[in-house]
Design a protein around this motif. Structure first.
Motif, PDB file in Angstrom:
ATOM      1  N   GLU A  17       0.806  -1.230   0.000  1.00 44.67           N
ATOM      2  CA  GLU A  17       0.000   0.000   0.000  1.00 44.67           C
ATOM      3  C   GLU A  17       0.832   1.270   0.000  1.00 44.67           C
ATOM      4  N   ASN A  18       1.982   1.258   0.719  1.00 44.25           N
ATOM      5  CA  ASN A  18       2.721   2.515   0.878  1.00 44.25           C
ATOM      6  C   ASN A  18       4.174   2.274   1.280  1.00 44.25           C
ATOM      7  N   ILE A  19       4.876   3.394   1.463  1.00 47.79           N
ATOM      8  CA  ILE A  19       6.244   3.407   1.969  1.00 47.79           C
ATOM      9  C   ILE A  19       6.200   3.944   3.397  1.00 47.79           C
ATOM     10  N   THR A  20       7.036   3.399   4.266  1.00 52.29           N
ATOM     11  CA  THR A  20       7.043   3.840   5.666  1.00 52.29           C
ATOM     12  C   THR A  20       8.359   4.535   5.998  1.00 52.29           C
ATOM     13  N   LEU A  21       8.246   5.766   6.510  1.00 54.09           N
ATOM     14  CA  LEU A  21       9.413   6.495   7.009  1.00 54.09           C
ATOM     15  C   LEU A  21       9.432   6.395   8.535  1.00 54.09           C
TER      16      LEU A  21
END
Length: 255
Positions: free
Chosen positions: A217-221
């Motif tokens: 779903e996304n990228i995590t920082l």
């Protein structure tokens, strides 16, 4: 006289000062506990003092009893032999009890944890409410009180010693400018860390570590910051509430 001496060295001084018995022993109580430190010290000193009193009582009355038998010309050799056999039998029959007491004694001497610490003991995780020689009482986040036998504790994870680390993961959509998002986070987290109420809880400069993981779903920082012991969860919640709106204002979304 010895019991009076033990009472004297296990009694806390004025204004929560450390009892004399604990002065040569290592203490790991975090200053963040505030008033709980005096309660922790008092409980630790009283527990160790009770053990010393028991040892003194057994030794003195035991020696006195044997001396009386010698005075009235009773042979104590069979008594000593029977006592040795009885001690071995009790040792085998009460192994778990002896194990609990020995583990509790070493735990208190080493100050592995105490009242007010947030610990993970394996069987249960929560805040320590009481420490005794045989059991440790902790209350979990749901309010349940757990009584854990000291002999069954194989490892201790203490979140209240030294420092803690607040970890905040923030999701970003694919295609987001990671360099720009990192700058936004660095700027905003520096501002938040320098204002109350976080300023008193944060002990080191916050770090934006960068990309932590990729999901479908996304990228995590990830953002991390050192905090006072036990304050990492409050800092995490506050940072999430501040950093996510900052990203949204800059045009970044989670999906």
């Amino acid at each position: 006289m010895l019991r009076k001496v033990i009472d004297r060295i296990t009694t806390p001084g004025k204004e929560g000062k450390k009892p004399g018995l604990l002065k040569p022993l290592r203490e790991r109580a975090p200053q963040a506990l505030g008033n709980l430190i005096s309660e922790r010290r008092e409980q630790r000193a009283k527990t160790i003092g009770s053990v010393l009193k028991s040892i003194v009582t057994i030794l003195i009355f035991g020696i006195a009893f044997l001396e009386i038998l010698l005075v009235v010309n009773i042979n104590i050799t069979p008594i000593l032999t029977s006592a040795g056999i009885l001690g071995v039998a009790i040792g085998f029959g009460a192994q778990n009890l002896v194990k609990d007491f020995l583990a509790g004694m070493f735990m208190l001497l080493e100050d592995q944890y105490g009242v007010g610490d947030v610990v993970d003991l394996g069987p249960a995780t929560g805040t320590v409410e009481a420490v005794a020689l045989r059991t440790t009482t902790i209350r979990d986040t749901g309010g349940t009180v757990w009584y854990v036998r000291n002999g069954e504790i194989l490892r201790v994870g203490n979140s209240s010693q030294g420092f803690a680390v607040a970890v905040v993961d923030l999701p970003l959509s694919y295609g987001a400018n990671l360099a720009e998002a990192t700058k936004v986070l660095e700027r905003r987290v520096a501002e938040v860390a320098d204002t109350e109420p976080l300023k008193t809880d944060i002990t080191a400069k916050p770090e934006v570590l960068g990309v932590e993981k990729f999901t479908p779903e996304n990228i995590t920082l990830r953002v991390t910051v050192k905090t006072r012991p036990g304050r990492q969860w409050a800092v995490q919640r506050n940072l999430r509430a501040q950093l996510m709106p900052a990203l949204e204002e800059a045009g970044f979304t989670a999906k």
